[in-house]
Design an enzyme around this catalytic site. Structure first.
Site, mmCIF file in Angstrom:
data_model
loop_
_atom_site.group_PDB
_atom_site.id
_atom_site.type_symbol
_atom_site.label_atom_id
_atom_site.label_comp_id
_atom_site.label_asym_id
_atom_site.label_seq_id
_atom_site.Cartn_x
_atom_site.Cartn_y
_atom_site.Cartn_z
ATOM 1 N N GLY A 12 -6.267 -29.927 -13.673
ATOM 2 C CA GLY A 12 -6.787 -31.293 -13.787
ATOM 3 C C GLY A 12 -8.290 -31.400 -14.024
ATOM 4 N N ASN A 106 -4.023 -37.186 -26.782
ATOM 5 C CA ASN A 106 -3.811 -35.870 -26.189
ATOM 6 C C ASN A 106 -5.022 -35.011 -26.490
ATOM 7 O OD1 ASN A 106 -2.216 -33.740 -25.002
ATOM 8 N ND2 ASN A 106 -1.887 -32.932 -27.071
ATOM 9 N N HIS A 108 -6.090 -30.950 -27.047
ATOM 10 C CA HIS A 108 -5.492 -29.643 -27.313
ATOM 11 C C HIS A 108 -6.605 -28.596 -27.425
ATOM 12 C CE1 HIS A 108 -2.482 -26.818 -28.552
ATOM 13 N NE2 HIS A 108 -3.302 -26.417 -29.519
ATOM 14 N N ASP A 144 1.624 -31.801 -31.181
ATOM 15 C CA ASP A 144 0.258 -31.443 -31.593
ATOM 16 C C ASP A 144 0.018 -31.751 -33.078
ATOM 17 O OD1 ASP A 144 -0.207 -30.507 -29.019
ATOM 18 O OD2 ASP A 144 0.421 -28.470 -29.496
HETATM 19 C C1 GAR Z 1 -6.694 -27.796 -21.215
HETATM 20 O O1 GAR Z 1 -7.299 -26.695 -21.837
HETATM 21 C C2 GAR Z 1 -5.900 -28.619 -22.218
HETATM 22 O O2 GAR Z 1 -6.500 -28.683 -23.486
HETATM 23 C C3 GAR Z 1 -4.634 -27.822 -22.279
HETATM 24 O O3 GAR Z 1 -4.369 -27.504 -20.933
HETATM 25 C C4 GAR Z 1 -5.607 -27.340 -20.255
HETATM 26 C C5 GAR Z 1 -5.579 -28.181 -18.996
HETATM 27 O O4 GAR Z 1 -6.656 -27.892 -18.161
HETATM 28 N N1 GAR Z 1 -3.573 -28.569 -22.867
HETATM 29 C C6 GAR Z 1 -2.631 -27.999 -23.625
HETATM 30 O O5 GAR Z 1 -2.600 -26.812 -23.861
HETATM 31 C C7 GAR Z 1 -1.600 -28.965 -24.184
HETATM 32 N N2 GAR Z 1 -0.819 -28.319 -25.164
HETATM 33 P P1 GAR Z 1 -6.900 -28.738 -16.844
HETATM 34 O O6 GAR Z 1 -5.596 -28.735 -16.063
HETATM 35 O O7 GAR Z 1 -8.004 -28.042 -16.134
HETATM 36 O O8 GAR Z 1 -7.283 -30.137 -17.252
#
Ligand code: GAR
Length: 220
Positions: A12, A106, A108, A144
């Site tokens: 998060g 979103n 990515h 995506d």
């Molecule tokens: C982030 O790097 C986000 O871009 C990625 O998950 C991570 C979440 O980090 N999302 C994806 O890969 C979606 N396909 P967080 O839990 O520290 O916010």
């Protein structure tokens, strides 16, 4: 002031960047609710700490459509104007995406359309690209894929491993994600087919510190 509903599955830190930007009045938005598929997600602790309502929508033995109907119900209960996928690792149903299209963004951790999926940083490293980055986009029915709002490019360094690279990309995510929310809140985003036009206005590049060697898209 727009109400943002955040979907998060993990640590998060992207959620935290929105909360921080809101508390610092960098964005005309507040997080109205956090929804997670994962009861263990640290994102939920962050919501608690900031007295933000949160809900867990468990996914086991449920149809994707029923899960997403439940999520929509929660979002509507909290008068959400904009839904943000911030590390949400589930695929959303076509019905959900249709209902929220244009109000669903979103983030990515790669320069789309390269390295889609749940491991964008790792896949970029494995492939051997020298430059990667992050992307915010409106979600559409393909994973995506939807119209791109902002991107920022990050160099891959010779000593990078997945962890160091993911960490450097995250720092930039924490800039372009709240910035994208602010552009939405300022009504500056217009979707034209695959493209997002950004109306001229203030620039965070003039207002806040940039990270050296990162290339930020126009509109940041
Ligand atoms: C982030 O790097 C986000 O871009 C990625 O998950 C991570 C979440 O980090 N999302 C994806 O890969 C979606 N396909 P967080 O839990 O520290 O916010």
């Amino acid at each position: 002031m727009i109400h943002v509903g955040v979907l998060a599955s993990g640590n998060g830190t992207d959620l935290q960047s929105i909360i921080d930007a809101s508390e610092r009045k960098m964005i005309d938005a507040k997080v109205a609710v956090v929804i997670s598929d994962n009861p263990q997600a640290y994102a939920l602790e962050r919501a608690k700490k900031h007295l933000i309502p949160f809900e867990i929508v468990e996914q086991k033995e449920k149809k994707r459509e029923d899960i997403d109907t439940e999520i929509t119900r929660i979002l509507k209960n909290h008068n959400v104007d904009l839904v943000v996928g911030a590390g949400y690792m589930r695929i959303l149903s076509k019905g959900f995406v249709k209902e929220w299209y244009g109000r669903l963004i979103n983030i990515h951790p790669a320069l789309l359309p390269s390295f889609k999926g749940t491991n964008g940083q790792h896949d970029a490293l494995l492939y051997g690209v020298k430059i990667t980055g992050c992307t915010t986009h409106f979600m559409d029915e393909e994973m995506d894929h939807g119209p791109i709002i902002l991107q920022a490019a990050v160099k891959i360094l010779p000593d990078d491993d997945q962890e160091s690279l993911a960490k450097r990309i995250l720092q930039v995510e924490h800039q372009i994600l709240p910035r994208s929310i602010q552009l939405f809140a300022q009504h500056r985003l217009t979707i034209k087919g695959r493209c997002v036009q950004i109306k001229p206005g203030d620039s965070w590049a003039d207002m806040y510190k940039l990270i050296p060697e990162v290339l930020y898209a126009e509109g940041y």
